[in-house]
Design an enzyme around this catalytic site. Sequence first.
Site: not given
Ligand SMILES: *Cc1c(COP(=O)(O)O)cnc(C)c1O
Length: 400
Positions: A189, A217, A248
Amino acid sequence: MEAESLMKRNPNAFLKYEYEELVRKNFDWKLRILESGSTPHSVVDGKEVIMLCSNNYLNLSNHQRLIQGAIDATKKFGAGSGSVRAIAGTMALHIEVEKRLAKFKGTESSLIYQTGFAANAGLIPQLAGKGDIIISDELNHGSIIDGVRLTKADRAIFKHRDVGDLEKVLIDANKKYNRILVITDGVFSMDGDIAPMDEIVKVSQRYGAMTYVDDAHGEGVIGPDGRGIGSHFRIEGKIDVEMGTFSKAYGVVGGLIAGSQDLVNFALNKSRTWLLSGSHPPAVAGAQLAAIDVLETEPQHVKNLWKNTEYFKKELNSMGFDTGDSQTPITPIIVGESSIAKELSSKLFDEGIFALPIVFPMVARDKARIRTMMNAGLTKKDLDYTLGKFNKLGKKLKII
Ligand SMILES: *Cc1c(COP(=O)(O)O)cnc(C)c1O
């Protein structure tokens, strides 16, 4: 404890003290408030801005079919689900999402959690225990780290995206442990680079290790029509656990895992976050279903996302900006010092562009950056406006 020191003890004093410590170091979060939907042009703190830091990559959160899916499901089934999934909170709608998702991703089965965080925190601790080892990429996401902290398994890390280093750790682990679990982010990320999942699977299989990828992502972004990292590398069904999120690119909320039926049977019976926390409201499941529909039938969103990403990156690079190792719509603009990143972000905001700085301790001290996330809904005009401002401010702040 002595009565006198008990009297002196103020059980709430640390709240203020520790908060003020964060403020003093400038590490506290200053929340920006959206006064519109999360759309390519959003209203943030009363100002209309081009949104460059939302994870809503495909602009699906305000897509008519998702909105309608949420409304229809709410009208039919109500605002809440009434229970945890295991007791009385599994609706036909939840099962439909899981079936459709597995089909979309080319896996035998899938399971939905409340969030991606809940998936990592609930499942990882069940996959390894005493006598086992979990091997993580050194830059894995915090929710993986927390999941790993809940286990009694030993831990080791391998160098970022370095399969040779992973093999060294595996050779060492092979002699000492029972089960071995290898975990990595799919798309990282902070830098937008992709884990070499095909090679990670190959080397892990050599040592009988289980593979787990957090593709938060990558879901909806990489692979044909956004099917995620398994499809991206054409290794559908070969990664033992593909974990991801609906929060996302899918534009809704919700964690997911995809893999074998054995995995899903195990996960739903063992994950404490899944067993002990309420299931999604019908609106969420209805919108998730619509998001899968949209991905299957409207390929233009993923296409636009990549077209915009390629244009934006190419133009930034030709101006002389450093966008690091990004291979995805996550486009870091690395500027060096924290103070420069903060100033650039604030000046961009004045010009109507919302892009937050990422500074130490989130990234190394000399790698402060503006992290931008490209969006399928931005027009060429939006991008040219944005690029013009980056060019002007980059020169002014002597970044380029
Ligand atoms: C955003 C993210 C999460 C968390 O996901 P949510 O569904 O928003 O709780 C987990 N792992 C990674 C790599 C993320 O970027």
